[in-house]
Design a protein around this motif. Sequence first.
Motif, short mmCIF file in Angstrom:
data_model
loop_
_atom_site.label_atom_id
_atom_site.label_comp_id
_atom_site.label_asym_id
_atom_site.label_seq_id
_atom_site.Cartn_x
_atom_site.Cartn_y
_atom_site.Cartn_z
N ALA A 1 0.83 -1.21 0.00
CA ALA A 1 0.00 0.00 0.00
C ALA A 1 0.86 1.26 0.00
O ALA A 1 0.57 2.24 -0.71
CB ALA A 1 -0.93 -0.01 1.22
N GLU A 2 1.94 1.26 0.79
CA GLU A 2 2.85 2.41 0.83
C GLU A 2 3.52 2.64 -0.53
O GLU A 2 3.66 3.78 -0.98
CB GLU A 2 3.94 2.18 1.89
N GLU A 3 3.90 1.54 -1.20
CA GLU A 3 4.60 1.66 -2.48
C GLU A 3 3.74 2.31 -3.55
O GLU A 3 4.21 3.17 -4.31
CB GLU A 3 5.06 0.29 -2.96
N ILE A 4 2.47 1.91 -3.61
CA ILE A 4 1.63 2.44 -4.70
C ILE A 4 0.65 3.51 -4.21
O ILE A 4 -0.27 3.90 -4.92
CB ILE A 4 0.89 1.31 -5.44
N HIS A 5 0.89 3.99 -2.98
CA HIS A 5 0.19 5.17 -2.44
C HIS A 5 -1.34 4.96 -2.35
O HIS A 5 -2.12 5.80 -2.81
CB HIS A 5 0.51 6.41 -3.27
N VAL A 6 -1.74 3.82 -1.80
CA VAL A 6 -3.15 3.59 -1.49
C VAL A 6 -3.22 3.08 -0.05
O VAL A 6 -2.20 2.86 0.60
CB VAL A 6 -3.80 2.58 -2.47
N THR A 7 -4.43 2.84 0.43
CA THR A 7 -4.59 2.35 1.81
C THR A 7 -4.46 0.83 1.85
O THR A 7 -4.60 0.13 0.83
CB THR A 7 -5.97 2.73 2.37
N HIS A 8 -4.19 0.33 3.06
CA HIS A 8 -4.13 -1.12 3.27
C HIS A 8 -5.45 -1.77 2.85
O HIS A 8 -5.48 -2.83 2.20
CB HIS A 8 -3.85 -1.40 4.76
N GLY A 9 -6.55 -1.10 3.18
CA GLY A 9 -7.87 -1.63 2.84
C GLY A 9 -8.08 -1.73 1.33
O GLY A 9 -8.72 -2.67 0.84
N ALA A 10 -7.56 -0.75 0.59
CA ALA A 10 -7.70 -0.76 -0.87
C ALA A 10 -6.94 -1.94 -1.47
O ALA A 10 -7.44 -2.61 -2.39
CB ALA A 10 -7.19 0.56 -1.46
N ILE A 11 -5.73 -2.20 -0.96
CA ILE A 11 -4.95 -3.35 -1.44
C ILE A 11 -5.72 -4.64 -1.19
O ILE A 11 -5.86 -5.49 -2.08
CB ILE A 11 -3.57 -3.40 -0.74
N SER A 12 -6.21 -4.80 0.01
CA SER A 12 -6.93 -6.01 0.38
C SER A 12 -8.17 -6.19 -0.50
O SER A 12 -8.46 -7.29 -0.99
CB SER A 12 -7.34 -5.94 1.85
N HIS A 13 -8.90 -5.10 -0.72
CA HIS A 13 -10.12 -5.16 -1.54
C HIS A 13 -9.80 -5.53 -2.98
O HIS A 13 -10.48 -6.38 -3.59
CB HIS A 13 -10.83 -3.81 -1.50
N GLN A 14 -8.74 -4.94 -3.56
CA GLN A 14 -8.39 -5.21 -4.96
C GLN A 14 -7.95 -6.67 -5.14
O GLN A 14 -8.30 -7.31 -6.15
CB GLN A 14 -7.28 -4.26 -5.41
N ILE A 15 -7.21 -7.19 -4.17
CA ILE A 15 -6.75 -8.58 -4.28
C ILE A 15 -7.92 -9.55 -4.11
O ILE A 15 -8.02 -10.56 -4.82
CB ILE A 15 -5.61 -8.86 -3.27
N ARG A 16 -8.85 -9.25 -3.18
CA ARG A 16 -10.06 -10.08 -3.03
C ARG A 16 -10.85 -10.11 -4.35
O ARG A 16 -11.30 -11.17 -4.80
CB ARG A 16 -10.96 -9.50 -1.93
N ALA A 17 -11.00 -8.94 -4.98
CA ALA A 17 -11.76 -8.87 -6.24
C ALA A 17 -11.05 -9.66 -7.33
O ALA A 17 -11.70 -10.34 -8.15
CB ALA A 17 -11.91 -7.40 -6.66
#
Length: 297
Positions: free
Chosen positions: A29-45
């Motif tokens: 999340a830090e590397e691509i400047h999004v939140t932890h929740g956004a990373i988790s949501h995108q990978i779930r999708a």
Amino acid sequence: MADLRRLPNLAALRAFEAAARHQNFSRAAEEIHVTHGAISHQIRALEEELGVALFLRHGKRIAITPEGERFAGILRRALGDIAAAAAELRVEGKQKRLTVTALPSFAARWLSPRLGRFIERYPELEVMLQSSSHLTDFVRESVDIGIRFGSGNYPGLVVEKLLDDYYYPIVSPRFNGGKLPKTPREMVKHPLLRCEGEPWTPWFRAAGLDLLEPTGGLVFEDSSMLVRAAAEGHGIALARHAVAMTDIASGDVVRLFDVAAKCTLSYYLVCPEEALRKPQVQAFRQWLLEEVAKAER
């Protein structure tokens, strides 16, 4: 050939690759400047779209699955190819662009009127001319080459003297109803304009006048503004030849008297050493030296 219309969401693919590489959603999340929740949501999708688990989750800990590891390797190579191709295009784009910085007065009065000839010679180049009074950080500001007016002491840069300059008075031919001073001493009856840090005293001495430096009146920070004020009839200006010559040629101002005072500073061409390896910088340097030689004839 694969149907690109069925390509998974690119943002989700990038999120997955970063998470797989770091083995950590927070660092991804830090590397691509999004939140932890956004990373988790995108990978779930992405997992739902592919119908396969890419990570095993144990509370806050994650572990990539064999399928995820295999997919991450393929994805990393593909994204690496895209990054390499983009970097190559950026280099090609930079090779076609030349960024030049110069003092506003020199850029406006000396360089700009001539720059069309350089562009005609190299029509494939995009020339960015920046006019600035501050000392340029060539690397941080992505500037290729600069023209500075100073003593020539510019540590860390390749320095080449371009030309010297000298001062003399100029005035609008319509000033005072066209009744211009016939001798240097007659000038003191009129407003004397000057730039900050460029006093009249050396010219007075060259003209044989034992006069004090003028006080009051208009003082300019920029030589181009000084010449414009003289052309508009606000007074007699002490101008540098390189800045005034275009307005003299056009008839907007005339030079008074055949007396000049040499500038203590000169114009220098400066650039980082690595910039000299660029073909566009070499071309600009050669052209500029030719223009200086023409101007000094």
